[in-house]
Design an enzyme around this catalytic site. Structure first.
Site, PDB file in Angstrom:
ATOM      1  N   TYR A   1      -1.744  -1.272  10.274  1.00 27.01           N
ATOM      2  CA  TYR A   1      -1.831  -1.422   8.815  1.00 27.01           C
ATOM      3  C   TYR A   1      -0.632  -0.781   8.133  1.00 27.01           C
ATOM      4  CZ  TYR A   1      -3.612  -1.098   4.044  1.00 27.01           C
ATOM      5  OH  TYR A   1      -3.756  -1.189   2.676  1.00 27.01           O
TER       6      TYR A   1
ATOM      7  N   SER B   1       0.853  -1.192   0.000  1.00 22.94           N
ATOM      8  CA  SER B   1       0.000   0.000   0.000  1.00 22.94           C
ATOM      9  C   SER B   1       0.881   1.231   0.000  1.00 22.94           C
ATOM     10  CB  SER B   1      -0.895   0.019   1.247  1.00 22.94           C
ATOM     11  OG  SER B   1      -1.544   1.284   1.391  1.00 22.94           O
TER      12      SER B   1
END
Length: 256
Positions: free
Chosen positions: A162, A148
């Site tokens: 995350y 990401s």
């Protein structure tokens, strides 16, 4: 050159393939001639997606919770019940967790780290032999980790585990790549920005608003994600080893 992006005759496994980015990649692979296995922990949506994508080419669903080392072993065992050779592994299954700093719970770390970091490592480990057999068929085998842009630059949202997991997976991609290229397995990663999905509901439901913060002035499309994955999975991407391709319309550089 005309077959540079072809995946004809290759077998791919895409974890988290029932929706979102995983589904985009699976569809792209099918259009290029691959046989694609998709996995998810819930059967209903997975089987619907497999049926839908089977109109393009062979798409087989595998219902497994891949989280952690035990999940990775179950996933490998399930796949090996169908095939003994693997050409392309896409480690896409992932989770996120958001909470204020003072309230962030331990299970918000463990769930995210297990699925986002441990699973890609151990699933690749468990499928090492099938990948080596794939690499013996006249082309490199490929492992593509879906990371990401939040692992590259800082997002203002309080998604601590995350962001840390995706940054860790970017570095793990480099370390794995140096080892596995010795076996003719090229490991790389894709860092998506805003793509409409259940995980990124804001991009899905408010794309026009999100687009205003993106230099390209739009959210990502299926073709954008499939194009990057096909490049890395095919002969075109054979010399990409350990790198992370950012696919975000310029957001990362706008942040910096």
């Amino acid at each position: 050159m005309k077959d540079l992006f072809s995946l004809k005759g290759r077998v791919a496994l895409v974890t988290g393939g029932s929706r979102g980015i995983g589904k985009m990649i699976a569809e792209g692979f099918l259009h290029q001639g691959a046989k694609v296995y998709i996995s998810a922990r819930k059967g209903g949506a997975l089987e619907e997606t497999a049926t839908e994508l089977s109109a393009i080419g062979p798409c087989i669903p595998i219902v497994v919770d891949t989280s952690g080392a035990d999940g990775a072993q179950k996933m490998a065992d399930a796949f090996l019940g169908y095939e003994d050779t693997l050409d392309i592994l896409v480690n896409n299954a992932g989770a996120a967790w958001g909470a204020p700093f003072d309230e962030f719970p331990e299970n918000g770390w463990d769930k995210v780290m297990d699925l986002n970091v441990k699973t890609p490592f151990f699933l690749t480990q468990k499928l090492h032999e099938p990948l080596k057999r794939g690499a013996a068929n006249g082309h490199l085998a490929k492992v593509i980790n879906i990371v990401s842009i939040d692992g590259v630059s800082v997002n203002q949202q309080e998604t601590y585990s995350y962001a840390a997991s995706k940054a860790g997976l970017i570095h793990l991609t480099k370390r794995m790549a140096l080892r596995l290229i010795q076996d003719n397995i090229a490991v790389s990663a894709i860092a998506p920005g805003a793509f409409p999905s259940d995980m990124n509901r804001v991009a899905r439901d408010h794309g026009d608003m999100v687009s205003q913060a993106i230099p390209a002035k739009r959210v990502g499309t299926s073709e954008d994600m499939a194009g990057a994955a096909i490049y890395l999975a095919s002969r075109a991407g054979d010399y990409v080893v350990g790198s992370t391709i950012i696919v975000d319309g310029g957001v990362t550089y706008a942040r910096s």
